[in-house]
Design a protein around this motif. Structure first.
Motif, PDB file in Angstrom:
ATOM      1  N   SER A   1     -10.116  18.008  11.366  1.00  0.00           N
ATOM      2  CA  SER A   1     -10.808  18.750  10.313  1.00  0.00           C
ATOM      3  C   SER A   1     -11.767  19.763  10.916  1.00  0.00           C
ATOM      4  O   SER A   1     -11.896  20.893  10.410  1.00  0.00           O
ATOM      5  CB  SER A   1     -11.566  17.777   9.399  1.00  0.00           C
ATOM      6  N   ALA A   2     -12.424  19.369  12.035  1.00  0.00           N
ATOM      7  CA  ALA A   2     -13.363  20.301  12.677  1.00  0.00           C
ATOM      8  C   ALA A   2     -12.624  21.487  13.280  1.00  0.00           C
ATOM      9  O   ALA A   2     -13.116  22.622  13.244  1.00  0.00           O
ATOM     10  CB  ALA A   2     -14.154  19.553  13.748  1.00  0.00           C
ATOM     11  N   LYS A   3     -11.441  21.264  13.822  1.00  0.00           N
ATOM     12  CA  LYS A   3     -10.675  22.357  14.408  1.00  0.00           C
ATOM     13  C   LYS A   3     -10.118  23.300  13.344  1.00  0.00           C
ATOM     14  O   LYS A   3     -10.138  24.515  13.506  1.00  0.00           O
ATOM     15  CB  LYS A   3      -9.528  21.794  15.253  1.00  0.00           C
ATOM     16  N   VAL A   4      -9.626  22.731  12.260  1.00  0.00           N
ATOM     17  CA  VAL A   4      -8.989  23.548  11.233  1.00  0.00           C
ATOM     18  C   VAL A   4     -10.011  24.220  10.334  1.00  0.00           C
ATOM     19  O   VAL A   4      -9.792  25.334   9.837  1.00  0.00           O
ATOM     20  CB  VAL A   4      -8.014  22.678  10.394  1.00  0.00           C
ATOM     21  N   GLY A   5     -11.131  23.565  10.120  1.00  0.00           N
ATOM     22  CA  GLY A   5     -12.138  24.130   9.243  1.00  0.00           C
ATOM     23  C   GLY A   5     -12.077  23.584   7.830  1.00  0.00           C
ATOM     24  O   GLY A   5     -12.802  24.046   6.944  1.00  0.00           O
ATOM     25  N   GLU A   6     -11.231  22.625   7.565  1.00  0.00           N
ATOM     26  CA  GLU A   6     -11.155  21.956   6.258  1.00  0.00           C
ATOM     27  C   GLU A   6     -10.702  20.525   6.475  1.00  0.00           C
ATOM     28  O   GLU A   6     -10.167  20.176   7.538  1.00  0.00           O
ATOM     29  CB  GLU A   6     -10.196  22.674   5.317  1.00  0.00           C
ATOM     30  N   LEU A   7     -10.966  19.682   5.476  1.00  0.00           N
ATOM     31  CA  LEU A   7     -10.680  18.270   5.622  1.00  0.00           C
ATOM     32  C   LEU A   7      -9.176  18.029   5.736  1.00  0.00           C
ATOM     33  O   LEU A   7      -8.387  18.541   4.948  1.00  0.00           O
ATOM     34  CB  LEU A   7     -11.242  17.495   4.425  1.00  0.00           C
ATOM     35  N   MET A   8      -8.803  17.215   6.740  1.00  0.00           N
ATOM     36  CA  MET A   8      -7.416  16.830   6.950  1.00  0.00           C
ATOM     37  C   MET A   8      -7.321  15.303   6.856  1.00  0.00           C
ATOM     38  O   MET A   8      -8.185  14.578   7.378  1.00  0.00           O
ATOM     39  CB  MET A   8      -6.911  17.302   8.314  1.00  0.00           C
ATOM     40  N   VAL A   9      -6.260  14.835   6.213  1.00  0.00           N
ATOM     41  CA  VAL A   9      -6.091  13.403   5.958  1.00  0.00           C
ATOM     42  C   VAL A   9      -4.882  12.899   6.726  1.00  0.00           C
ATOM     43  O   VAL A   9      -3.850  13.574   6.803  1.00  0.00           O
ATOM     44  CB  VAL A   9      -5.919  13.133   4.439  1.00  0.00           C
ATOM     45  N   ARG A  10      -5.015  11.680   7.300  1.00  0.00           N
ATOM     46  CA  ARG A  10      -3.906  11.058   8.015  1.00  0.00           C
ATOM     47  C   ARG A  10      -2.890  10.493   7.021  1.00  0.00           C
ATOM     48  O   ARG A  10      -3.249   9.827   6.056  1.00  0.00           O
ATOM     49  CB  ARG A  10      -4.407   9.923   8.919  1.00  0.00           C
ATOM     50  N   GLU A  11      -1.609  10.764   7.262  1.00  0.00           N
ATOM     51  CA  GLU A  11      -0.509  10.132   6.526  1.00  0.00           C
ATOM     52  C   GLU A  11       0.098   9.069   7.419  1.00  0.00           C
ATOM     53  O   GLU A  11       0.447   9.340   8.572  1.00  0.00           O
ATOM     54  CB  GLU A  11       0.569  11.163   6.150  1.00  0.00           C
ATOM     55  N   GLN A  12       0.203   7.844   6.899  1.00  0.00           N
ATOM     56  CA  GLN A  12       0.751   6.741   7.668  1.00  0.00           C
ATOM     57  C   GLN A  12       1.947   6.137   6.940  1.00  0.00           C
ATOM     58  O   GLN A  12       2.045   6.192   5.710  1.00  0.00           O
ATOM     59  CB  GLN A  12      -0.307   5.663   7.905  1.00  0.00           C
ATOM     60  N   LEU A  13       2.846   5.572   7.705  1.00  0.00           N
ATOM     61  CA  LEU A  13       4.028   4.903   7.161  1.00  0.00           C
ATOM     62  C   LEU A  13       3.889   3.404   7.326  1.00  0.00           C
ATOM     63  O   LEU A  13       3.311   2.933   8.306  1.00  0.00           O
ATOM     64  CB  LEU A  13       5.298   5.370   7.879  1.00  0.00           C
TER      65      LEU A  13
ATOM     66  N   SER B   1       1.759  11.965   9.896  1.00  0.00           N
ATOM     67  CA  SER B   1       1.417  13.393   9.913  1.00  0.00           C
ATOM     68  C   SER B   1       0.019  13.589   9.339  1.00  0.00           C
ATOM     69  O   SER B   1      -0.620  12.645   8.871  1.00  0.00           O
ATOM     70  CB  SER B   1       2.439  14.204   9.109  1.00  0.00           C
ATOM     71  N   LEU B   2      -0.425  14.854   9.395  1.00  0.00           N
ATOM     72  CA  LEU B   2      -1.691  15.253   8.792  1.00  0.00           C
ATOM     73  C   LEU B   2      -1.424  16.187   7.621  1.00  0.00           C
ATOM     74  O   LEU B   2      -0.474  16.972   7.649  1.00  0.00           O
ATOM     75  CB  LEU B   2      -2.584  15.963   9.813  1.00  0.00           C
ATOM     76  N   ARG B   3      -2.275  16.116   6.604  1.00  0.00           N
ATOM     77  CA  ARG B   3      -2.162  17.017   5.464  1.00  0.00           C
ATOM     78  C   ARG B   3      -3.557  17.345   4.962  1.00  0.00           C
ATOM     79  O   ARG B   3      -4.550  16.712   5.357  1.00  0.00           O
ATOM     80  CB  ARG B   3      -1.356  16.380   4.346  1.00  0.00           C
ATOM     81  N   GLU B   4      -3.646  18.354   4.094  1.00  0.00           N
ATOM     82  CA  GLU B   4      -4.933  18.747   3.542  1.00  0.00           C
ATOM     83  C   GLU B   4      -5.474  17.685   2.596  1.00  0.00           C
ATOM     84  O   GLU B   4      -4.713  16.975   1.930  1.00  0.00           O
ATOM     85  CB  GLU B   4      -4.812  20.072   2.800  1.00  0.00           C
ATOM     86  N   TYR B   5      -6.793  17.602   2.540  1.00  0.00           N
ATOM     87  CA  TYR B   5      -7.451  16.631   1.674  1.00  0.00           C
ATOM     88  C   TYR B   5      -7.204  16.984   0.204  1.00  0.00           C
ATOM     89  O   TYR B   5      -7.245  18.130  -0.197  1.00  0.00           O
ATOM     90  CB  TYR B   5      -8.957  16.628   1.961  1.00  0.00           C
ATOM     91  N   VAL B   6      -6.896  15.970  -0.579  1.00  0.00           N
ATOM     92  CA  VAL B   6      -6.705  16.105  -2.025  1.00  0.00           C
ATOM     93  C   VAL B   6      -7.724  15.230  -2.718  1.00  0.00           C
ATOM     94  O   VAL B   6      -7.998  14.109  -2.278  1.00  0.00           O
ATOM     95  CB  VAL B   6      -5.270  15.705  -2.444  1.00  0.00           C
TER      96      VAL B   6
ATOM     97  N   VAL C   1       0.844  -1.189   0.000  1.00  0.00           N
ATOM     98  CA  VAL C   1       0.000   0.000   0.000  1.00  0.00           C
ATOM     99  C   VAL C   1       0.877   1.236   0.000  1.00  0.00           C
ATOM    100  O   VAL C   1       1.689   1.421   0.901  1.00  0.00           O
ATOM    101  CB  VAL C   1      -0.926   0.013   1.235  1.00  0.00           C
ATOM    102  N   PRO C   2       0.774   2.130  -1.023  1.00  0.00           N
ATOM    103  CA  PRO C   2       1.689   3.266  -1.114  1.00  0.00           C
ATOM    104  C   PRO C   2       1.603   4.209   0.067  1.00  0.00           C
ATOM    105  O   PRO C   2       2.589   4.790   0.481  1.00  0.00           O
ATOM    106  CB  PRO C   2       1.253   3.960  -2.418  1.00  0.00           C
ATOM    107  N   GLN C   3       0.378   4.377   0.642  1.00  0.00           N
ATOM    108  CA  GLN C   3       0.240   5.344   1.727  1.00  0.00           C
ATOM    109  C   GLN C   3       0.669   4.788   3.074  1.00  0.00           C
ATOM    110  O   GLN C   3       0.721   5.502   4.060  1.00  0.00           O
ATOM    111  CB  GLN C   3      -1.228   5.797   1.833  1.00  0.00           C
ATOM    112  N   GLY C   4       0.960   3.510   3.155  1.00  0.00           N
ATOM    113  CA  GLY C   4       1.285   2.925   4.449  1.00  0.00           C
ATOM    114  C   GLY C   4       0.033   2.511   5.182  1.00  0.00           C
ATOM    115  O   GLY C   4      -1.077   2.948   4.879  1.00  0.00           O
ATOM    116  N   THR C   5       0.195   1.658   6.184  1.00  0.00           N
ATOM    117  CA  THR C   5      -0.990   1.132   6.865  1.00  0.00           C
ATOM    118  C   THR C   5      -0.843   1.044   8.374  1.00  0.00           C
ATOM    119  O   THR C   5      -1.815   0.778   9.064  1.00  0.00           O
ATOM    120  CB  THR C   5      -1.306  -0.292   6.345  1.00  0.00           C
ATOM    121  N   ILE C   6       0.344   1.248   8.901  1.00  0.00           N
ATOM    122  CA  ILE C   6       0.544   0.902  10.308  1.00  0.00           C
ATOM    123  C   ILE C   6       0.799   2.129  11.176  1.00  0.00           C
ATOM    124  O   ILE C   6       0.053   2.416  12.105  1.00  0.00           O
ATOM    125  CB  ILE C   6       1.712  -0.102  10.457  1.00  0.00           C
ATOM    126  N   THR C   7       1.851   2.873  10.907  1.00  0.00           N
ATOM    127  CA  THR C   7       2.321   3.911  11.819  1.00  0.00           C
ATOM    128  C   THR C   7       1.872   5.285  11.360  1.00  0.00           C
ATOM    129  O   THR C   7       2.077   5.663  10.201  1.00  0.00           O
ATOM    130  CB  THR C   7       3.859   3.883  11.904  1.00  0.00           C
TER     131      THR C   7
END
Length: 381
Positions: free
Chosen positions: A211-223, A193-198, A184-190
């Motif tokens: 996402s509720a705190k920032v006001g826009e969708l945030m996506v989890r990055e996993q390794l 960081s967080l980044r903006e939704y694409v 899986v390219p995005q990783g599955t375990i660890t």
């Protein structure tokens, strides 16, 4: 544009004759000799003017393809256009292709016209083949003067090592919890960081609280910490490949083919792979690095020390020649830092087989094809 030329043997004779006739004619009062000397001098002068005239030529080269594996066909398409208003007469052109020269027909090329030549590029040896520039030699009709100029830039054709299919790829000790290697390219375990939704991201990866705190969708990055990494160490020391013939060592060529095959197999399986040379860093695309690699001095002890300290992966593949047989014990010392250590030994078929010790896997082969067959037969990595 470089110029190279001068007086031909015939021109030198005519020029010497002209000087002698003029001297004798004027010194002793022989007008006929002076007239002949003047005619000869005029011929030489006309030859200079004729040869110095520079034809306006445009040169274009296209390599098809510009990167090939050793032994595969590659062609160079050369197009020469006459951009001047005069017919390009008495031109002899040669295009440099590696160590050879290819004749290009330019005799009486009309203004605005072009000529195209397609010729094969030698790919029997690994390396970078320079093609060009085009050398055009112009002479006068009497053959008294010649002048050579170069046109166009130099194009390179990269002859990569031959790649042999490897069906098995070592996974080391870094495996997923279910026993399979994660792809899986995005990783599955660890969590990383967080980044903006694409657009295109999976909604299940959205971190709703952030996402509720920032006001826009945030996506989890996993390794994916379970993905194995293969380190290929190519021994490019001249001492490791002592049997050099015609400027190349067969054992080193086989080592380069084995390294290219491992890199290609790892890329096919989407596994991280890194290439290192004993002589120093190997920046750039791996196949290009293997194409330019040559025998030189290197410190294997320092390289092994660096690999042990940094622990760059979990599978180490060491490829060497007959001169590296005595260093296999030092390579075995990396077994503590790398769960799997493999050594490929080339070009030493008459020596006694190496007894693997300390968990070292040794593959002895004469060429890259034999290495590929032995590689797929290894079990237990």
């Amino acid at each position: 544009m470089r110029r190279l030329g001068g007086v031909t043997a015939r021109g030198a004779g005519v020029l010497g004759t002209a000087i002698a006739l003029l001297f004798l004619g004027f010194r002793f009062g022989y007008p006929d000799l002076a007239l002949l000397g003047t005619a000869a001098a005029i011929a030489v002068g006309s030859g200079v003017v004729f040869a110095v005239w520079r034809p306006g030529l445009g040169v274009e080269r296209v390599a098809e393809p510009d990167r090939v594996a050793r032994g595969e066909p590659a062609n160079m398409t050369l197009t020469v256009r006459n951009r001047s208003r005069l017919r390009a007469a008495n031109l002899v052109a040669l295009d440099r292709c590696g160590a050879a020269s290819v004749p290009v027909p330019l005799l009486r090329l009309r203004p605005g016209r072009d000529t195209t030549v397609v010729y094969p590029v030698p790919t029997l040896r690994r390396g970078v083949v320079p093609v060009g520039p085009l050398r055009v030699t112009r002479g006068d009709p009497l053959g008294l003067m010649t002048l050579s100029r170069t046109y166009g830039e130099t194009t390179t054709v990269w002859v990569h090592p031959r790649i042999h299919l490897l069906r098995a790829v070592p996974a080391g000790m870094a495996r997923s919890l279910d026993g399979r290697i994660d792809k899986v390219p995005q990783g599955t375990i660890t969590f990383d960081s967080l980044r903006e939704y694409v657009y295109g991201d999976e909604l299940r990866r959205v971190h709703w609280r952030s996402s509720a705190k920032v006001g826009e969708l945030m996506v989890r990055e996993q390794l994916d910490t379970s993905e194995p990494t293969i380190i290929v160490l190519l021994d490019d020391r001249a001492a490791a490949h002592p049997h050099v013939r015609d400027g190349t060592a067969d054992s080193f060529e086989a080592s380069c083919e084995a390294a290219a095959s491992i890199v290609a197999a790892a890329a096919r399986e989407d596994l991280p792979v890194a290439l290192h040379l004993v002589s120093g860093p190997a920046p750039g695309p791996f196949l290009d690095v293997l194409t330019e690699a040559g025998l030189r001095a290197g410190d294997l002890t320092q390289t092994l020390r660096s690999l042990r300290q940094n622990r760059l992966g979990d599978t180490l593949v060491y490829l060497t020649g007959p001169g590296g047989r005595a260093d296999l014990g030092a390579v075995t010392g990396l077994r503590g830092a790398y769960p799997v250590v493999i050594a490929g030994l080339f070009g030493d078929p008459d020596a006694a087989p190496v007894t693997a010790g300390g968990g070292l896997i040794v593959i002895e082969a004469e060429d890259g094809e034999q290495f590929a067959g032995a590689w797929d037969g290894v079990r237990g990595w």
